[in-house]
Enzyme design. Structure first.
Site, PDB file in Angstrom:
ATOM      1  N   LEU A 143      78.621  13.664  29.916  1.00 15.72           N
ATOM      2  CA  LEU A 143      78.777  14.728  30.776  1.00 15.72           C
ATOM      3  C   LEU A 143      78.025  15.843  30.464  1.00 15.72           C
ATOM      4  O   LEU A 143      77.831  15.847  29.037  1.00 15.72           O
ATOM      5  CB  LEU A 143      80.296  14.797  30.880  1.00 15.72           C
ATOM      6  CG  LEU A 143      81.436  13.970  31.289  1.00 15.72           C
ATOM      7  CD1 LEU A 143      82.597  14.447  30.964  1.00 15.72           C
ATOM      8  CD2 LEU A 143      81.051  13.635  32.712  1.00 15.72           C
ATOM      9  N   ASP A 144      77.685  16.837  31.310  1.00 13.70           N
ATOM     10  CA  ASP A 144      76.950  17.860  30.874  1.00 13.70           C
ATOM     11  C   ASP A 144      77.850  18.768  30.107  1.00 13.70           C
ATOM     12  O   ASP A 144      79.062  18.729  30.028  1.00 13.70           O
ATOM     13  CB  ASP A 144      76.629  18.684  32.424  1.00 13.70           C
ATOM     14  CG  ASP A 144      75.678  18.094  33.059  1.00 13.70           C
ATOM     15  OD1 ASP A 144      74.982  17.201  32.650  1.00 13.70           O
ATOM     16  OD2 ASP A 144      75.690  18.566  34.272  1.00 13.70           O
ATOM     17  N   ARG A 145      77.302  19.415  29.256  1.00 17.86           N
ATOM     18  CA  ARG A 145      77.813  20.481  28.207  1.00 17.86           C
ATOM     19  C   ARG A 145      79.187  21.078  28.993  1.00 17.86           C
ATOM     20  O   ARG A 145      80.122  20.981  28.700  1.00 17.86           O
ATOM     21  CB  ARG A 145      76.975  21.293  27.615  1.00 17.86           C
ATOM     22  CG  ARG A 145      77.511  22.363  26.785  1.00 17.86           C
ATOM     23  CD  ARG A 145      76.664  23.428  26.207  1.00 17.86           C
ATOM     24  NE  ARG A 145      76.542  24.410  27.395  1.00 17.86           N
ATOM     25  CZ  ARG A 145      75.717  25.329  27.314  1.00 17.86           C
ATOM     26  NH1 ARG A 145      75.198  25.955  26.328  1.00 17.86           N
ATOM     27  NH2 ARG A 145      75.354  26.209  28.402  1.00 17.86           N
ATOM     28  N   THR A 157      80.880  20.659  31.626  1.00 20.60           N
ATOM     29  CA  THR A 157      81.696  19.783  32.363  1.00 20.60           C
ATOM     30  C   THR A 157      82.889  19.331  31.348  1.00 20.60           C
ATOM     31  O   THR A 157      82.456  18.651  30.284  1.00 20.60           O
ATOM     32  CB  THR A 157      80.912  18.480  32.984  1.00 20.60           C
ATOM     33  OG1 THR A 157      80.043  18.941  33.928  1.00 20.60           O
ATOM     34  CG2 THR A 157      81.881  17.753  34.026  1.00 20.60           C
TER      35      THR A 157
END
EC number: 5.4.99.-
Length: 215
Positions: free
Chosen positions: A61-63, A65
């Site tokens: 997951l993106d940082r 998110t």
């Protein structure tokens, strides 16, 4: 555009663990895997490995998110789960707060996405060189100047949901890359991976993991 990396220090919330997998509610602001440089070494996988030393990365997951992430506890489980993600056999659902209110109640965004090379890590819609990216969206609640959305990606492109919401004209609130002005002025990005469905790598049984959005 880049901000100082100051990951949260709260204890991890483990949603499930067994002999093959461990599932975590990833906090916003924490990298999934290490970045380049010692200052970006603190990340979810190293924190998980402090408790489950054999944990292996399956997806990211993106940082910024938060939400459900699954890790394998053996090479066999990692191969099995990685194949499920690669072949789009997993099911994911996200919650987002976006700027403004869509006119429709639901829809599908089918716009190809690729890295915006001069401005990386930003991504962009490009019909010539972009990779296929499809997102279903549904309006959950209207707030006047914002809206709560349920997002279901059918592909896994980098920043897909963030770019697709921007293309829809409703960037995700607090997005450090794609939101601007008042929409960017939030303590975190309002995007949360609420639900993940996979087949258990050992039993083959379909299992669902959920973590309620903290916003």
């Amino acid at each position: 555009m880049e901000t100082v990396y100051a990951p949260p220090t709260d204890p991890l919330v483990f949603l499930h663990d067994d002999a093959d997998i461990v599932v975590v509610d990833k906090p916003a602001g924490l990298l999934s895997v290490p970045g380049r440089g010692d200052h970006l070494a603190d990340c979810l996988i190293t924190r998980v490995q402090a408790v489950f030393p054999t944990a292996l990365v399956v997806h990211r997951l993106d940082r910024d998110t938060s939400g459900v992430m699954i890790f394998a506890l053996s090479p066999h489980a990692q191969r099995n789960l990685s194949t499920q993600f690669a072949e789009r056999k997993t099911q994911k659902a996200y919650v987002a707060l976006v700027q403004g209110e869509p006119e429709e109640d639901k829809g599908t965004i089918d716009l190809p996405v690729i890295v915006d090379w001069p401005n990386r890590p930003l991504q962009k819609v490009c019909h010539e060189t972009g990779k296929p990216a499809v997102t279903d969206w549904r309006l959950v609640k209207r707030h006047g100047d914002s809206a709560r959305m349920r997002l279901v990606p059918h592909t896994g492109r980098t920043h897909q949901l963030r770019v697709h919401m921007l293309a829809l004209g409703h960037p995700i609130l607090g997005d450090p890359f794609y939101a601007h002005g008042a929409a960017a002025d939030y303590p975190r990005m309002m995007l949360h991976a609420e639900e993940l469905r996979v087949k258990h790598p050992e039993s083959g049984k379909s299992i669902r993991f959920r973590a309620k959005a903290p916003f």
